[in-house]
Scaffold this active site. Structure first.
Site, PDB file in Angstrom:
ATOM      1  N   TYR A 226       0.545  -1.294  -0.026  1.00  0.00           N
ATOM      2  CA  TYR A 226      -0.087   0.125  -0.041  1.00  0.00           C
ATOM      3  C   TYR A 226       0.755   1.264  -0.046  1.00  0.00           C
ATOM      4  O   TYR A 226       0.402   2.256  -0.394  1.00  0.00           O
ATOM      5  CB  TYR A 226      -0.955   0.094   1.345  1.00  0.00           C
ATOM      6  CG  TYR A 226      -2.223  -0.998   1.010  1.00  0.00           C
ATOM      7  CD1 TYR A 226      -3.412  -0.521   0.411  1.00  0.00           C
ATOM      8  CD2 TYR A 226      -2.039  -2.215   1.340  1.00  0.00           C
ATOM      9  CE1 TYR A 226      -4.468  -1.213   0.208  1.00  0.00           C
ATOM     10  CE2 TYR A 226      -3.050  -2.948   1.278  1.00  0.00           C
ATOM     11  CZ  TYR A 226      -4.484  -2.405   0.794  1.00  0.00           C
ATOM     12  OH  TYR A 226      -5.399  -3.450   0.324  1.00  0.00           O
TER      13      TYR A 226
ATOM     14  N   GLU B 129       6.457   7.854   5.368  1.00  0.00           N
ATOM     15  CA  GLU B 129       5.325   8.311   4.581  1.00  0.00           C
ATOM     16  C   GLU B 129       4.204   8.593   5.133  1.00  0.00           C
ATOM     17  O   GLU B 129       3.744   8.088   6.185  1.00  0.00           O
ATOM     18  CB  GLU B 129       4.866   6.901   3.693  1.00  0.00           C
ATOM     19  CG  GLU B 129       3.954   7.039   2.529  1.00  0.00           C
ATOM     20  CD  GLU B 129       4.606   8.256   1.845  1.00  0.00           C
ATOM     21  OE1 GLU B 129       5.234   8.099   1.107  1.00  0.00           O
ATOM     22  OE2 GLU B 129       3.643   9.418   1.831  1.00  0.00           O
TER      23      GLU B 129
ATOM     24  N   LYS C 144       7.233  10.493  12.895  1.00  0.00           N
ATOM     25  CA  LYS C 144       6.088   9.757  12.094  1.00  0.00           C
ATOM     26  C   LYS C 144       5.409   8.979  13.211  1.00  0.00           C
ATOM     27  O   LYS C 144       3.962   9.388  13.113  1.00  0.00           O
ATOM     28  CB  LYS C 144       6.743   8.815  11.483  1.00  0.00           C
ATOM     29  CG  LYS C 144       6.129   7.604  10.850  1.00  0.00           C
ATOM     30  CD  LYS C 144       4.967   7.799   9.906  1.00  0.00           C
ATOM     31  CE  LYS C 144       4.222   6.784   9.355  1.00  0.00           C
ATOM     32  NZ  LYS C 144       3.348   7.129   8.080  1.00  0.00           N
ATOM     33  N   LEU C 145       6.005   8.430  14.352  1.00  0.00           N
ATOM     34  CA  LEU C 145       4.821   7.992  15.218  1.00  0.00           C
ATOM     35  C   LEU C 145       4.178   8.876  15.705  1.00  0.00           C
ATOM     36  O   LEU C 145       2.898   8.720  16.219  1.00  0.00           O
ATOM     37  CB  LEU C 145       6.038   7.033  16.223  1.00  0.00           C
ATOM     38  CG  LEU C 145       7.004   5.982  15.956  1.00  0.00           C
ATOM     39  CD1 LEU C 145       7.578   5.536  17.209  1.00  0.00           C
ATOM     40  CD2 LEU C 145       6.176   5.054  15.050  1.00  0.00           C
TER      41      LEU C 145
ATOM     42  N   CYS D 272      -1.571   1.571  10.524  1.00  0.00           N
ATOM     43  CA  CYS D 272      -0.507   2.380  11.348  1.00  0.00           C
ATOM     44  C   CYS D 272      -0.793   2.694  12.766  1.00  0.00           C
ATOM     45  O   CYS D 272      -0.056   2.721  13.548  1.00  0.00           O
ATOM     46  CB  CYS D 272      -0.324   3.548  10.458  1.00  0.00           C
ATOM     47  SG  CYS D 272       0.677   3.225   8.844  1.00  0.00           S
TER      48      CYS D 272
END
Ligand code: UDX
Ligand code: ADP
Length: 482
Positions: A15, A168, A223-224, A279
């Site tokens: 994805y 991303e 990102k996290l 995610c």
């Protein structure tokens, strides 16, 4: 270092890897892109001649693949060859939460990332920039660099590596727009020239001021943290939806009112059946693990609660369905509208529909599940229950195992004799259902449960059905029994 990037490859055609490389190929016609994967079936689907079997449904993706594939974008299982010729290698493989061992249930399993790093170390030639693209725990870049260095020393310095973090931020369903017009591109690293080189690739279509250069740990942690903040907003609004139902307030009105505060903002305030997707949960659990590892117990507890509320909220919805249907749904036909974790994707990872349907099956319900894009085989894998082919064929006896059954329907001609409809994904198709026709087909008293606030309540009421809308306390006493 070679400043003239000619070949880029991405390991992992999922994805993230598939759409990201397709966008890059469309914006950088002077560079050749190879997307490689060990899953042959997946690569064959990407190469499907008529573009009918792409493994991912994503609005706008098919058109972009048609423009670039076999020109400067290639899908292949030849991982070795792609690594050998590439100047930049993106790692975009799966990083699920660990099931066993140290950090089980919280930290990410880096098995696939490690295997990739070893292959890159073995097959690459000369100087290679390795970019972590998958969502990864903080300090993974260090692990990758160590593995690569050990390969480089074996090769007597004939090869060298620089590791960058370039997380991303695309969301499924809007991936093409997110990739084309990102809010920001984040590049974390220590080697300035490698960072500049990657930045130059993005500058082909992203304004330079949107490209943020940070140190590698900040990039990984950002990102996290982004995902944790977004998920936290959803748990917050969902927790308030329960208060709305108890007090007579309406969550949509509350969301609108708080969203007008420019400090809060109006996005990500839609209450729903609980966040899903690959995610959010994984990233929060990584954050929790990290906090625990560093002895920050209170921090760990704070973030863990975001996931706990999400689980509780999904259970709460299943419970409400049972309670409203007189405390039992055994052998009752319930229509499930939507199985994907959100609209405009065929992805079901961590979808709220999985937990809610499992709970309803546990209570003995007969579910008919509709989704415009999800493959029923995927639903079978998610529910771990085989599809039953004859639900509500009045002439057969249902197996009396106290567990319900489910079957899939491709069309919406499914409402005959149903006791209830439960909307779980906000697909456009469900916004235009002719509820007055549906009402005539259903068993009375009929119920519509809307966990996405997309059904017009007035139409339901006019057609004589009962309605429960998530977070809408204003209609709590307005129940029709016929
Ligand atoms: C998310 C992040 O948005 C993206 O930046 C990151 O790269 C990957 O994780 P994704 O999981 O694809 O993207 O979808 P997203 O739109 O964030 O939705 C996640 C879940 O939250 C879905 O289940 C969605 O239905 C739910 N959601 C979202 C709500 O319930 N209410 C909202 O207001 C927004
Ligand atoms: P994401 O949502 O992060 O893109 P996916 O699970 O959709 O995750 O995709 C990850 C892909 O990575 C899968 O298609 C898987 O087959 C592939 N993959 C995993 N390990 C390797 C490897 N060592 N070499 C090549 N491909 C790999």
């Amino acid at each position: 270092m070679n400043h003239n990037v000619k070949n880029i490859c991405c390991i992992g055609a999922g994805y993230v890897g598939g759409p990201t490389m397709t966008m890059m190929a469309s914006k950088c016609p002077h560079i050749s892109f190879k997307v490689v994967d060990i899953n042959q079936e997946r690569i064959e689907s990407w190469n499907d001649e008529n573009l009918l079997k792409l493994p991912i449904f994503e609005p706008g993706l098919k058109e972009l693949v048609a423009k670039t594939r076999n020109k400067n974008l290639f899908f292949s299982t030849n991982v070795k060859e792609a690594i050998e010729i590439s100047d930049i290698i993106f790692i975009s493989v799966n990083t699920p939460t660990k099931k066993r061992g140290l950090g089980a249930g919280k930290s990410s399993d880096l098995k696939w990332v490690e295997a990739c790093a070893r292959e890159v170390g073995k097959f690459s030639k000369g100087h290679t920039i390795v970019v972590e693209k998958s969502t990864l725990p903080v300090r993974t870049a260090e692990v990758i660099q160590k593995i690569l260095n050990s390969e480089a020393s074996d090769a007597k310095n004939e090869k060298s590596f620089r590791v960058l973090s370039n997380p991303e931020f695309l969301a499924e369903g809007t991936a093409i727009n997110d990739l084309e017009n990102p809010d920001r591109v984040l590049i974390g690293g220590e080697d300035k020239s490698a960072m500049r080189l990657l930045s130059q690739i993005y500058e082909n279509w992203v304004p330079k001021e949107k490209i943020l250069l940070t140190n590698i740990w900040s990039s990984e942690l950002a990102k996290l943290t982004s995902n944790a903040f977004l998920a936290q907003r959803i748990s917050s609004i969902n927790s308030i939806s329960a208060i709305c139902e108890a007090t007579g307030a309406d969550i949509r009105e509350v969301s609108r009112a708080i969203g007008k505060d420019s400090r809060i903002g109006s996005k990500f305030l839609d209450s729903g059946p609980g966040f899903g997707g690959s995610c959010f949960k994984k990233d929060i659990l990584n954050l929790v693990y990290l906090a625990e590892y560093f002895g920050l117990k209170e921090v760990a507890k704070f973030w863990e609660e975001v996931v706990n509320i999400n689980n509780w909220h999904q259970k709460r919805i299943a419970k409400i369905v049972v309670q409203k249907l007189f405390g039992t749904i055994s052998e009752k036909k319930i229509i499930i509208l939507g199985f994907a974790f959100k609209a405009n994707t065929n992805d079901t990872r961590e979808s709220a529909a999985i937990k809610i349907c499992k709970d309803l099956l546990e209570e003995g319900a007969e579910l008919v599940i509709h989704d415009p894009k999800v493959n029923p085989l995927q639903i079978e894998i998610d529910l771990k229950v085989k599809q039953f082919s004859d639900i509500k064929n009045e002439s057969i006896d249902y197996p009396k195992n106290n567990l319900g059954n489910w079957k899939f329907s491709k069309n919406l001609n499914i409402f005959d004799n149903a006791h209830a409809v439960l909307v779980l994904t906000e697909w456009e198709d469900y916004k235009n259902i002719k509820w007055d026709h549906v009402a005539k087909k259903m068993k009375k008293p009929a119920w519509v449960f809307d966990a996405r606030s997309i059904v017009n309540e007035d139409l339901i009421k006019k057609s004589g059905m009962n309605m429960w809308s998530l977070g809408d306390g204003s209609s709590k006493n307005d129940i029709r029994d016929f």
